[in-house]
Design a protein around this motif. Structure first.
Motif, PDB file in Angstrom:
ATOM      1  N   ALA A  75      -7.102  -0.252  -0.547  1.00 55.58           N
ATOM      2  CA  ALA A  75      -5.997  -0.291   0.425  1.00 55.58           C
ATOM      3  C   ALA A  75      -6.432  -0.810   1.778  1.00 55.58           C
ATOM      4  O   ALA A  75      -5.681  -1.510   2.456  1.00 55.58           O
ATOM      5  N   SER A  76      -7.646  -0.497   2.184  1.00 56.00           N
ATOM      6  CA  SER A  76      -7.963  -0.728   3.593  1.00 56.00           C
ATOM      7  C   SER A  76      -8.824  -1.945   3.828  1.00 56.00           C
ATOM      8  O   SER A  76      -8.811  -2.515   4.904  1.00 56.00           O
ATOM      9  N   LYS A  77      -9.576  -2.353   2.838  1.00 55.94           N
ATOM     10  CA  LYS A  77     -10.667  -3.283   3.114  1.00 55.94           C
ATOM     11  C   LYS A  77     -10.187  -4.707   3.331  1.00 55.94           C
ATOM     12  O   LYS A  77      -9.526  -5.280   2.488  1.00 55.94           O
ATOM     13  N   ASN A 108       0.818  -1.216   0.000  1.00 54.81           N
ATOM     14  CA  ASN A 108       0.000   0.000   0.000  1.00 54.81           C
ATOM     15  C   ASN A 108       0.850   1.262   0.000  1.00 54.81           C
ATOM     16  O   ASN A 108       0.509   2.256  -0.635  1.00 54.81           O
ATOM     17  N   LYS A 138     -12.246   4.996 -10.388  1.00 55.58           N
ATOM     18  CA  LYS A 138     -11.926   3.770  -9.641  1.00 55.58           C
ATOM     19  C   LYS A 138     -10.785   3.037 -10.347  1.00 55.58           C
ATOM     20  O   LYS A 138     -10.995   2.000 -10.975  1.00 55.58           O
ATOM     21  N   GLU A 188       0.795   4.179  -2.806  1.00 55.70           N
ATOM     22  CA  GLU A 188       0.623   5.604  -2.474  1.00 55.70           C
ATOM     23  C   GLU A 188       1.737   6.460  -3.055  1.00 55.70           C
ATOM     24  O   GLU A 188       1.490   7.548  -3.571  1.00 55.70           O
ATOM     25  N   THR A 234     -12.000  -0.156  -8.393  1.00 52.46           N
ATOM     26  CA  THR A 234     -12.149   0.115  -6.967  1.00 52.46           C
ATOM     27  C   THR A 234     -11.481   1.457  -6.674  1.00 52.46           C
ATOM     28  O   THR A 234     -10.459   1.769  -7.278  1.00 52.46           O
ATOM     29  N   ILE A 235     -12.054   2.229  -5.752  1.00 51.22           N
ATOM     30  CA  ILE A 235     -11.375   3.457  -5.317  1.00 51.22           C
ATOM     31  C   ILE A 235     -10.242   3.081  -4.367  1.00 51.22           C
ATOM     32  O   ILE A 235     -10.223   1.991  -3.803  1.00 51.22           O
ATOM     33  N   TYR A 236      -9.306   4.007  -4.189  1.00 49.08           N
ATOM     34  CA  TYR A 236      -8.118   3.654  -3.416  1.00 49.08           C
ATOM     35  C   TYR A 236      -8.422   3.238  -1.981  1.00 49.08           C
ATOM     36  O   TYR A 236      -7.874   2.249  -1.490  1.00 49.08           O
ATOM     37  N   ASP A 237      -9.296   3.963  -1.314  1.00 48.94           N
ATOM     38  CA  ASP A 237      -9.549   3.648   0.094  1.00 48.94           C
ATOM     39  C   ASP A 237     -10.035   2.214   0.266  1.00 48.94           C
ATOM     40  O   ASP A 237      -9.605   1.517   1.181  1.00 48.94           O
ATOM     41  N   ASP A 238     -10.917   1.778  -0.617  1.00 49.56           N
ATOM     42  CA  ASP A 238     -11.400   0.400  -0.533  1.00 49.56           C
ATOM     43  C   ASP A 238     -10.294  -0.588  -0.888  1.00 49.56           C
ATOM     44  O   ASP A 238     -10.157  -1.635  -0.278  1.00 49.56           O
TER      45      ASP A 238
END
Lengths: 436, 436
Positions: A423-425, A11, A333, A15, A417-421
């Motif tokens: 990277a974090s999900k 991740n 996305k 970034e 997919t968007i980055y937050d999903d």
């Protein structure tokens, strides 16, 4: 002696890359040529849909008040005084118990407010006139598709950056886009390195392999939406080689090299980055395969140093280069679509680092099942043909068993997919799937 | 008066169409241009992989017998007498307690039979010689990728008719396919009919709509793997129109018309089929939308008469024309991929006929969820942009509720389904998915 490199997390690497994302320009092309591109502007309705009150069926346009007393016991007779084909307009007045034959999609005459479906009209002739009997009443507005009922003028129907599929083309045509605004694709240069590489049509020799990475990456670039620009194989001479990279950078938006980034004595790409004055974002990632993936930046332009191993090269491209390409296309996305699946087979290999196993996705009675393909050595080329997912296995485990929940990344998807999903999900989420 | 037509079942219609399937010729194209085509021959390994015994790691090639007595207490010293870069071959003899530095992928020297990984070698210099100590023994064959371990020469790696993705390209390059055998795409003619149709760039007029079907179908043809050939809008004059169809048939493998097949007075395509002497396979299907889909055959060539309604046209193409195109490309699974999913929203409309609802597929914690898009009127164009599945709802029910199991057909998939699975599987199967 071995250079020591400090690995960073996947991740963190993403970034660092995405800090340099750029969006491209747009242009207009013929609607016939727009399939498979990405919208360069929002797609906006230029008129209400329907554009006029129209009939959803073949039938008879009537004034509902004339039907008010119709019933099984008291059928009412209508005289058919004309007909309206699709695309035509009925101009005349319509009086008491008169009707107009109307086709699907045709405009409702001004003083009519309902449509009798064909099935409800008992047609006959009387005194040379076309007639029908009606045995029920109709409410005002019955069987009419009203202006703007589907879509109001000005509605945004698809966002800038959306993949243009056949349905989007239908919308573009409906709303008058003879010329379609598309996002211009980034030009991605590819240089293959490695003294072990033979040309594709060369006879095999001891110690050598044919260059497969360049052609593979070229197709990956197309799949992602970029324009590949193959610059050939590197020279073995450092100065020539430096010159090749230097010149290539002038011609492309992004430059990919394959090979030459391992910690071997013959891998001199790091020296080229150094001489170029490029800023190396990272040169080691805590992942398998592809740990040697290196990315450098020069004047805002990225140089992707992908591994020479086919699987590692493939993974490095999809994780790090693809999102840059999709972002360039204004896509919101840009990352691979990330979902949960059940692991379809044991994967017992101990796992110090995050692992991206090439897999094939199947659906079994409504559930996603992730099946590893091939042996998952980073040099196994034959498994790549079947791969349509990566199975993302977090490091620090002793291996995975069939039936466990895993995260998968979909390679053939256009949605992303968007980055937050991304990277974090749920890298370590468990037990959400009912295995019953 | 209304012509009465006898509707047939969807599967019966597909079978009648597929009786006329043909396969196309093949040709060779450059590997750079082969992405997205379909293989015209089986892809066969022209050599073993690996082609020689090679090192999977950076390390030192040794004779395992020299390591037999190595242990933590009794480290054994090796002299490094040379190095092998990728693509090179080491020719000299290797004696007692000698080793050769070897790079990932390089060929193992003739009399070596194991590789010491870099991490296990404590390197140092003594008397100007490169040396390392080893604290454990190696078995014969340890850390060697053996010839043919991955793939044997002659193995079929992908079947004729397979979609060429980036992984397949890597295989093609590895096995020397500078020129790639591909299936030639069928040429599919498109003629738009309907006096209500305006050109895409025309101003709207009362009663008229812009021609969206032709451009949509053109993109659907590309997605399926065919080459679209747009022949424009039909003349309103019967004789001209007949002549247009007659001439078009000479130029194409399959001819599609949109519109002109309803039971309206203005739809004269049936008359054209008649004058051509074409054999009408069916002109009514027990389905929604697209019940008026008509297919005729002339000299083995098919004429697809798709509905003028956008959604009906879209559905008719994917169910009936797409498999003909995929079969032409030698693809063994020409039908849309068929899977189970959970219905994501109520669909309460009573359902006398089989219904194909445009939907969007999502994955929720490892399960497929089918979400209807738009209002599902057959003239609702705005929902098509979001559609990536059809939700197949069998007729004879009062409607469907959220959470029920349904069959979905995947529109953006390249894998497909064989006919037996497509036709027979689980139209009314229930309860296989655990809803917990």
């Amino acid at each position: 002696m071995v250079e020591r490199r400090r690995p960073i997390k996947v991740n963190e690497a993403i970034e660092r890359v995405m800090r340099f994302k750029r969006t491209g320009s747009t242009q207009f092309i013929e609607i016939e040529d727009s399939y498979g591109h990405f919208l360069g502007e929002d797609l906006i309705a230029d008129h209400d849909v329907p554009f006029f009150d129209r009939s959803p069926y073949d039938g008879f346009a009537v004034r509902s008040k004339d039907t008010a007393h119709a019933s099984r016991e008291n059928p009412i007779s209508f005289e058919v005084i004309g007909e309206i084909g699709a695309g035509s307009v009925f101009e005349g007045p319509i009086g008491n118990q008169q009707a107009v034959r109307i086709m699907t999609g045709a405009q409702i005459p001004d003083n009519c407010d309902a449509v009798v479906m064909l099935e409800l009209a008992n047609e006959y002739e009387a005194d040379g006139k076309a007639m029908f009997d009606l045995k029920r009443s109709l409410k005002p507005g019955e069987n009419i598709s009203f202006t703007g009922e589907d879509t109001k003028k000005g509605t945004v129907l698809a966002k800038k950056g959306t993949y243009i599929n056949p349905g989007i083309i239908a919308l573009l045509a409906t709303f008058g886009y003879r010329k379609v605004p598309i996002s211009n694709s980034p030009v991605i240069g590819i240089i293959a390195t490695g003294s072990e590489l033979l040309e594709v049509d060369a006879e095999l020799e001891p110690g050598k392999i044919r260059n497969s990475n360049a052609y593979m990456v070229l197709a990956q670039i197309k799949r992602a939406g970029g324009i590949p620009y193959y610059l050939g194989q590197f020279s073995d001479d450092f100065d020539t080689c430096y010159q090749q990279v230097h010149e290539a950078l002038e011609k492309v938006d992004i430059l990919i090299t394959t090979g030459g980034v391992s910690v071997g004595d013959y891998d001199y790409l790091p020296a080229i980055y150094d001489k170029l004055g490029a800023n190396v974002l990272f040169n080691k990632i805590a992942m398998r395969p592809g740990s040697v993936t290196t990315v450098a930046e020069l004047g805002g332009k990225l140089l992707f140093g992908l591994s020479g191993n086919p699987s590692a090269c493939y993974v490095g491209f999809e994780l790090f280069t693809r999102p840059m390409i999709r972002a360039f296309l204004h896509n919101k996305k840009p990352f691979l679509k990330k979902e949960y699946a059940i692991l379809g087979a044991d994967f017992k290999k101990p796992n110090p680092f995050d692992r991206f196993v090439r897999g094939h996705l199947t659906f079994e009675y409504g559930k996603l099942v992730a099946n590893p393909v091939g042996l998952d050595k980073s040099n196994v080329v034959t498994s790549l043909g079947q791969a349509d997912i990566f199975i993302q296995l977090p490091g620090g485990t002793r291996g995975y068993e069939k039936g466990m929940e895993v995260v998968v990344l979909l390679l053939e998807d256009q949605e992303g997919t968007i980055y937050d999903d991304f990277a974090s999900k749920g890298l370590k989420v468990r037990g959400r799937i009912n295995h019953g």
